[in-house]
Motif scaffolding. Structure first.
Motif, PDB file in Angstrom:
ATOM      1  N   TRP A  17       7.649  27.669   3.700  1.00 53.03           N
ATOM      2  CA  TRP A  17       8.416  27.666   2.836  1.00 53.03           C
ATOM      3  C   TRP A  17       8.388  28.466   1.364  1.00 53.03           C
ATOM      4  CZ3 TRP A  17      12.965  23.843   2.351  1.00 53.03           C
ATOM      5  CH2 TRP A  17      13.239  23.292   3.341  1.00 53.03           C
ATOM      6  N   SER A  18       9.533  28.709   1.010  1.00 53.02           N
ATOM      7  CA  SER A  18       9.410  29.351  -0.521  1.00 53.02           C
ATOM      8  C   SER A  18       9.424  27.993  -1.497  1.00 53.02           C
ATOM      9  CB  SER A  18      10.476  30.274  -0.702  1.00 53.02           C
ATOM     10  OG  SER A  18      11.721  29.517  -1.117  1.00 53.02           O
ATOM     11  N   ALA A  67      12.985  26.806  -2.431  1.00 49.96           N
ATOM     12  CA  ALA A  67      13.721  26.050  -1.152  1.00 49.96           C
ATOM     13  C   ALA A  67      13.079  24.816  -1.305  1.00 49.96           C
ATOM     14  CB  ALA A  67      13.574  26.884   0.062  1.00 49.96           C
ATOM     15  N   GLY A  68      11.797  24.739  -1.267  1.00 53.36           N
ATOM     16  CA  GLY A  68      11.100  23.350  -1.333  1.00 53.36           C
ATOM     17  C   GLY A  68      11.414  22.405  -2.356  1.00 53.36           C
ATOM     18  N   ALA A  80      10.902  18.700   2.138  1.00 58.10           N
ATOM     19  CA  ALA A  80      10.494  19.761   2.992  1.00 58.10           C
ATOM     20  C   ALA A  80       9.114  19.653   3.292  1.00 58.10           C
ATOM     21  CB  ALA A  80      10.515  21.185   2.083  1.00 58.10           C
ATOM     22  N   LEU A 139       4.585  25.840  -0.674  1.00 53.89           N
ATOM     23  CA  LEU A 139       5.332  25.263  -1.695  1.00 53.89           C
ATOM     24  C   LEU A 139       4.706  25.309  -3.134  1.00 53.89           C
ATOM     25  CD1 LEU A 139       6.383  21.857  -0.229  1.00 53.89           C
ATOM     26  CD2 LEU A 139       7.648  23.852  -0.016  1.00 53.89           C
ATOM     27  N   GLY A 180      10.955  32.194   4.433  1.00 55.63           N
ATOM     28  CA  GLY A 180      10.936  30.672   4.463  1.00 55.63           C
ATOM     29  C   GLY A 180      12.277  30.305   3.506  1.00 55.63           C
ATOM     30  N   ALA A 181      13.146  31.076   3.563  1.00 53.80           N
ATOM     31  CA  ALA A 181      14.269  30.699   2.705  1.00 53.80           C
ATOM     32  C   ALA A 181      15.730  31.096   2.938  1.00 53.80           C
ATOM     33  CB  ALA A 181      14.002  30.690   1.074  1.00 53.80           C
ATOM     34  N   ASP A 221      13.113  28.830   9.855  1.00 51.23           N
ATOM     35  CA  ASP A 221      13.388  28.552   8.655  1.00 51.23           C
ATOM     36  C   ASP A 221      13.952  27.556   8.268  1.00 51.23           C
ATOM     37  OD1 ASP A 221      14.312  28.962   6.057  1.00 51.23           O
ATOM     38  OD2 ASP A 221      15.009  30.974   6.126  1.00 51.23           O
ATOM     39  N   GLN A 222      13.346  26.385   7.927  1.00 48.64           N
ATOM     40  CA  GLN A 222      13.900  25.129   7.654  1.00 48.64           C
ATOM     41  C   GLN A 222      15.111  24.947   6.609  1.00 48.64           C
ATOM     42  OE1 GLN A 222      11.034  21.789   7.795  1.00 48.64           O
ATOM     43  NE2 GLN A 222       9.354  23.196   7.948  1.00 48.64           N
ATOM     44  N   ALA A 223      15.067  26.019   5.969  1.00 44.11           N
ATOM     45  CA  ALA A 223      16.215  26.014   4.733  1.00 44.11           C
ATOM     46  C   ALA A 223      17.715  26.105   5.548  1.00 44.11           C
ATOM     47  CB  ALA A 223      16.186  27.076   3.653  1.00 44.11           C
TER      48      ALA A 223
END
Length: 450
Positions: A107-108, A111-112, A118, A123, A270-271, A279-281
């Motif tokens: 993650w960025s 975004a976190g 997240a 992070l 990651g964002a 990419d969880q975002a």
């Protein structure tokens, strides 16, 4: 000595004949390093680089170097491949670089921060101090609290390396590994600057479960004249920040070149990568959720994008009013710019490929921060790459230096070089020169034979 004279005559004759052979042969015309060719069609961001017009455009290979000299986690990517095209309304930039160990799932920090639930690495950054650095806890500093290996201690941390001592701020947290390596947690821009300037910054720490997003950025020079320097400063949150007794003269992320400014298109794995698997975002539809982002716009296609940034000698800024990554350039009036630069990305066979698409023109209120792109204009551009699993993050990266040039062309692909044509007169003169050389060699053979 007399025997050397014929030899000298022969060598001069041979050189003369070679010079005659290449006289009047036209030299290649100079051109921008990167040429954006005129094409028909649109980009396929679901599969970047797959459009047929890309096959007619050659890659430009640009060398990369470390943004932070002497840091083991800077300058790990040695080159980036670049292509460019335009279709009358949009410009397409295709980039590709080696990434044998991609940072999937990281993650960025931005975004976190927007999505507190997240999970995953990246992070916050962890600074690894130079091997051989030692620490002490000054227990007489009773107003300070420090955290050592997870335990809260009363006192102020100090770090020493080769006769240099650095005092840590209140609330500093470290972990000491079994081999003596010291990790400094929750690294702040000032501490990165302080450690680096005092020779204690080794790099950003990574392991198999803690690493940072992969990123790529394209920089467009927005200043006047020819840029002479690429790269970003390590420093404070703003120029002149006073932090725990240290005066930080420059802002972290600010442009190194005096008097210059630039627009940056930053893609983050990651964002901003529209991949719900890695990419969880995008998995949580972060960028379409106004209640999380505070942004009054959404991307209906849930596509990838590049963060639009602007940098000058004062600081790094974000070209919209949200301020997710950095301070916004304006407090209002730029809503919607976050998705102005669309991207598609894929990782395959050890390489990242990312394609940027942006309109040639931008609204007048954004033109102060992003370039208007047109024919008959030369632009100075640069690129940067981060390999997050290897420790590259924030200012620690691989960059193109110096800037290279980019210009639009009305041609659809490179023109093949004309065939080499030698006129009959030139051929005759060349043959004569060769004959003279042969005769001279014969004379030498006779002289030395006697």
């Amino acid at each position: 000595m007399r025997k050397k004279i014929p030899l000298l005559i022969a060598l001069v004759a041979m050189l003369f004949s070679i010079m005659l052979a290449f006289e009047n042969v036209p030299l290649a015309q100079s051109s921008p390093t990167i040429v954006a060719y005129k094409v028909v069609g649109s980009a396929n961001l679901a599969n970047p680089g797959s459009c047929s017009f890309w096959s007619d455009i050659p890659w430009v290979n640009l060398s990369l170097t470390a943004n932070v000299p002497n840091a083991p986690t800077s300058g790990l990517t040695h080159y980036i491949l670049v292509k460019a095209a335009w279709n009358g309304s949009d410009i397409f930039i295709l980039v590709k670089w080696p990434a044998p160990n991609p940072a999937f799932g990281a993650w960025s920090a931005a975004a976190g921060a927007l999505y507190p639930s997240a999970t995953g690495p990246g992070l916050f950054r962890i600074i690894e101090l130079m091997p051989g650095t030692t620490y002490k806890l000054l227990t007489n500093c009773t107003s300070y609290v420090s955290i050592v290996n997870g335990k809260s201690e009363s006192g102020r941390l100090t770090f020493s390396y080769k006769g240099v001592t650095v005092l840590a701020p209140n609330g500093s947290q470290i972990q000491v590994l079994s081999n003596g390596t010291i990790l400094f947690y929750h690294s702040l821009r000032p501490m990165e600057y302080i450690f680096y300037c005092n020779g204690l910054f080794y790099g950003y720490y990574t392991n198999s479960t803690w690493y940072y997003p992969d990123r790529v950025a394209m920089m467009w020079y927005m200043g006047t004249g020819t840029p002479t320097m690429d790269g970003m400063n390590i420093g404070g949150k703003y120029a002149g920040q006073v932090y725990d007794g240290y005066n930080l003269s420059v802002a972290g992320g600010s442009f190194k070149m005096p008097g210059g400014s630039a627009n940056i298109w930053m893609w983050v794995s990651g964002a901003t990568w529209n991949n719900a698997t890695y990419d969880q975002a995008f998995k949580v539809h972060l960028w379409a959720n106004e209640s999380l982002t505070g942004l009054p716009y959404t991307d209906p296609d849930c596509g990838g994008f590049a963060v639009p940034l602007y940098t000058n000698n004062t600081n790094m800024y974000e070209v919209d009013c949200a301020g997710i990554w950095y301070t916004p350039v304006q407090s209002s009036g730029l809503n919607g710019s976050l998705f102005m630069i669309r991207t598609g990305a894929k990782w395959c066979n050890g390489y990242w490929t990312v394609e940027y698409v942006r309109s040639l023109t931008v609204p007048s209120n954004i033109a102060k921060y992003e370039p208007q792109i047109a024919l008959n204009t030369t632009y100075y551009v640069a690129f940067a790459v981060w390999q997050g699993r290897e420790g590259e993050t924030l200012f620690d990266k691989s960059i193109v230096t110096p800037f290279v040039t980019l210009a639009l062309s009305t041609a659809s692909h490179p023109t093949p070089p004309p065939p080499l044509v030698i006129s009959p007169t030139l051929m005759t003169v060349t043959v004569v020169g060769v004959v003279v050389a042969v005769v001279a060699l014969a004379i030498i053979w006779i002289v030395y034979r006697k």
